[in-house]
Scaffold this motif. Structure first.
Motif, PDB file in Angstrom:
ATOM      1  N   LEU A  22      45.746  23.862  12.001  1.00 57.66           N
ATOM      2  CA  LEU A  22      44.589  23.094  11.551  1.00 57.66           C
ATOM      3  C   LEU A  22      43.491  23.978  10.975  1.00 57.66           C
ATOM      4  N   GLU A  23      43.472  25.255  11.330  1.00 61.59           N
ATOM      5  CA  GLU A  23      42.494  26.162  10.721  1.00 61.59           C
ATOM      6  C   GLU A  23      42.820  26.363   9.239  1.00 61.59           C
ATOM      7  N   GLU A  24      44.113  26.407   8.906  1.00 64.41           N
ATOM      8  CA  GLU A  24      44.509  26.459   7.498  1.00 64.41           C
ATOM      9  C   GLU A  24      44.166  25.146   6.803  1.00 64.41           C
ATOM     10  N   GLY A  26      42.213  12.068   5.368  1.00 65.53           N
ATOM     11  CA  GLY A  26      40.789  12.143   5.116  1.00 65.53           C
ATOM     12  C   GLY A  26      40.381  13.570   4.826  1.00 65.53           C
ATOM     13  N   LYS A  27      39.109  13.776   4.603  1.00 62.37           N
ATOM     14  CA  LYS A  27      38.583  15.130   4.446  1.00 62.37           C
ATOM     15  C   LYS A  27      38.718  15.865   5.781  1.00 62.37           C
ATOM     16  N   PRO A  28      38.813  17.206   5.755  1.00 59.96           N
ATOM     17  CA  PRO A  28      38.969  17.943   7.017  1.00 59.96           C
ATOM     18  C   PRO A  28      37.933  17.569   8.070  1.00 59.96           C
ATOM     19  N   GLU A  29      36.681  17.399   7.651  1.00 59.74           N
ATOM     20  CA  GLU A  29      35.641  17.091   8.634  1.00 59.74           C
ATOM     21  C   GLU A  29      35.853  15.719   9.278  1.00 59.74           C
ATOM     22  N   LYS A  34      37.412  15.278  13.579  1.00 58.25           N
ATOM     23  CA  LYS A  34      36.701  14.506  14.595  1.00 58.25           C
ATOM     24  C   LYS A  34      37.668  13.826  15.559  1.00 58.25           C
ATOM     25  N   GLU A  35      38.917  13.662  15.110  1.00 57.45           N
ATOM     26  CA  GLU A  35      39.910  12.927  15.900  1.00 57.45           C
ATOM     27  C   GLU A  35      40.667  13.884  16.824  1.00 57.45           C
ATOM     28  N   THR A  36      39.943  14.624  17.640  1.00 55.68           N
ATOM     29  CA  THR A  36      40.574  15.653  18.475  1.00 55.68           C
ATOM     30  C   THR A  36      41.602  15.059  19.438  1.00 55.68           C
ATOM     31  N   THR A  37      41.299  13.915  20.021  1.00 56.88           N
ATOM     32  CA  THR A  37      42.228  13.309  20.979  1.00 56.88           C
ATOM     33  C   THR A  37      43.529  12.900  20.307  1.00 56.88           C
ATOM     34  N   LYS A  38      43.434  12.238  19.134  1.00 57.76           N
ATOM     35  CA  LYS A  38      44.633  11.821  18.411  1.00 57.76           C
ATOM     36  C   LYS A  38      45.479  13.018  18.000  1.00 57.76           C
ATOM     37  N   LEU A  39      44.829  14.082  17.546  1.00 55.10           N
ATOM     38  CA  LEU A  39      45.549  15.271  17.105  1.00 55.10           C
ATOM     39  C   LEU A  39      46.279  15.926  18.281  1.00 55.10           C
ATOM     40  N   GLN A  40      45.624  15.991  19.415  1.00 55.32           N
ATOM     41  CA  GLN A  40      46.254  16.576  20.591  1.00 55.32           C
ATOM     42  C   GLN A  40      47.389  15.706  21.112  1.00 55.32           C
ATOM     43  N   GLU A  41      47.259  14.409  20.986  1.00 55.26           N
ATOM     44  CA  GLU A  41      48.307  13.499  21.450  1.00 55.26           C
ATOM     45  C   GLU A  41      49.616  13.675  20.687  1.00 55.26           C
ATOM     46  N   LEU A  91      49.291  18.735  18.202  1.00 54.95           N
ATOM     47  CA  LEU A  91      48.619  19.721  17.368  1.00 54.95           C
ATOM     48  C   LEU A  91      47.520  20.419  18.158  1.00 54.95           C
ATOM     49  N   ASP A  92      47.406  21.726  17.949  1.00 51.91           N
ATOM     50  CA  ASP A  92      46.368  22.505  18.624  1.00 51.91           C
ATOM     51  C   ASP A  92      45.080  22.435  17.819  1.00 51.91           C
ATOM     52  N   VAL A  93      44.087  21.795  18.375  1.00 51.46           N
ATOM     53  CA  VAL A  93      42.794  21.687  17.713  1.00 51.46           C
ATOM     54  C   VAL A  93      42.099  23.034  17.795  1.00 51.46           C
ATOM     55  N   PRO A  94      41.527  23.538  16.672  1.00 48.96           N
ATOM     56  CA  PRO A  94      40.804  24.811  16.719  1.00 48.96           C
ATOM     57  C   PRO A  94      39.745  24.819  17.817  1.00 48.96           C
ATOM     58  N   PHE A  95      39.567  25.965  18.435  1.00 48.92           N
ATOM     59  CA  PHE A  95      38.677  26.111  19.582  1.00 48.92           C
ATOM     60  C   PHE A  95      37.280  25.563  19.299  1.00 48.92           C
ATOM     61  N   VAL A  96      36.733  25.889  18.135  1.00 51.27           N
ATOM     62  CA  VAL A  96      35.355  25.472  17.840  1.00 51.27           C
ATOM     63  C   VAL A  96      35.246  23.950  17.781  1.00 51.27           C
ATOM     64  N   ASN A  97      36.305  23.260  17.291  1.00 51.39           N
ATOM     65  CA  ASN A  97      36.256  21.805  17.215  1.00 51.39           C
ATOM     66  C   ASN A  97      36.423  21.165  18.587  1.00 51.39           C
ATOM     67  N   GLN A  98      37.226  21.797  19.445  1.00 47.50           N
ATOM     68  CA  GLN A  98      37.357  21.288  20.807  1.00 47.50           C
ATOM     69  C   GLN A  98      36.042  21.424  21.560  1.00 47.50           C
ATOM     70  N   VAL A  99      35.376  22.567  21.406  1.00 48.25           N
ATOM     71  CA  VAL A  99      34.080  22.773  22.060  1.00 48.25           C
ATOM     72  C   VAL A  99      33.080  21.739  21.554  1.00 48.25           C
ATOM     73  N   GLN A 100      33.064  21.518  20.235  1.00 46.04           N
ATOM     74  CA  GLN A 100      32.124  20.543  19.678  1.00 46.04           C
ATOM     75  C   GLN A 100      32.404  19.147  20.224  1.00 46.04           C
ATOM     76  N   ALA A 101      33.697  18.780  20.325  1.00 52.01           N
ATOM     77  CA  ALA A 101      34.056  17.470  20.870  1.00 52.01           C
ATOM     78  C   ALA A 101      33.591  17.333  22.325  1.00 52.01           C
TER      79      ALA A 101
END
Length: 279
Positions: free
Chosen positions: A201-203, A222-225, A229-236, A239-249
């Motif tokens: 996801l960082e790429e 959608g656009k990356p941003e 935002k859909e961290t839960t769906k991505l993890q389900e 997919l490994d959500v980038p650390f900074v996005n998990q912290v923000q969530a």
């Protein structure tokens, strides 16, 4: 097909075996000049899509159009001239004894005159910052350098569309950043369309638009941003959500409010500092 779409899928399905569907009724469009990331876990069908675009596989049902040409037996070689692919392991793409021989290989196969071939090889190696390595053996290069040479071989053919099929997954973080920066610069320099097939996801954050696949089906886009935002769906879907996005969530769950999604730790820290200063 709209004039500005370089690739279209219309209800495309594909199976390796009759009872195992890899792609299930997928429709999408890729606009000319955009960077599209197609993400998903292993087995989601994303690499199959790349092979369908290049005619390496044939869809079971549906229609595929590339550069205005329907994917047919009559058009397949012309389509392949317009599409360049960079694979996961650059060693699988090397055929020349030296770097310059390897970059020239595709040009020779396409009947490019010798004088033009010399110019194109030199320009392509300069574009990926590998000039000076012309006489090196490819197997003596680092992973990042090998991938740069593979990209040079594609760029020399001057396709309108480049597909990166997990092209950075075998590189270390520094090599990954370097190769992606090269692709971004080449995209702008040559007005390329880029399709990045990846689980990273960082790429995907570098793309203009992201399509998420799950078990052979279109899940969301959608656009990356928006996608990040859909961290839960991505993890389900694995997919490994980038650390900074998990912290923000996690911070948003705790009550922090942000105006946008951040892609670097520095951006998030600055936003936190701004929130604190506004209190």
């Amino acid at each position: 097909m709209k004039a500005n779409n370089i690739v279209t899928f219309e209800h495309v399905s594909f199976s390796y075996e009759e009872d195992k569907t890899v792609l299930d009724d997928v429709s999408l469009q890729v606009a000319e000049g955009e960077w599209l990331a197609i993400v998903g876990h292993n087995g989601s069908g994303k690499s199959t899509m790349a092979k369908l675009i290049n005619g390496l596989l044939v869809a079971r049902t549906g229609e595929i159009t590339v550069s205005g040409l329907p994917m047919t037996e009559e058009n397949i070689w012309e389509i392949r001239r317009r599409v360049g692919m960079v694979f996961q392991n650059p060693d699988n793409q090397f055929v020349g004894a030296t770097v310059q021989d390897d970059v020239a290989f595709g040009l020779e196969n396409n009947g490019i005159p010798q004088t033009e071939m010399v110019t194109r090889v030199a320009q392509a190696l300069a574009d990926v910052a590998m000039n000076g390595f012309e006489t090196f053996e490819p197997n003596r290069l680092s992973g990042g350098q090998k991938q740069r040479v593979a990209i040079a071989g594609v760029i020399a053919l001057r396709p309108g569309l480049i597909i990166l099929d997990e092209a950075t997954s075998m590189l270390d973080p520094e090599g990954r950043v370097s190769v992606l920066a090269t692709i971004k610069a080449l995209k702008e320099q040559h007005q390329l369309t880029v399709i990045s097939i990846t689980h990273d996801l960082e790429e995907a954050a570098m793309a203009d638009r992201v399509i998420v696949m799950n078990k052979g089906r279109y899940l969301m886009e959608g656009k990356p941003e928006t996608i990040f935002k859909e961290t839960t769906k991505l993890q389900e879907i694995g997919l490994d959500v980038p650390f900074v996005n998990q912290v923000q969530a996690d911070l948003m769950t705790a009550g922090f409010k942000f105006n946008t999604v951040y892609f670097s730790e520095g951006e998030l820290v600055n936003a936190l500092c701004q929130l604190r200063s506004n209190k």
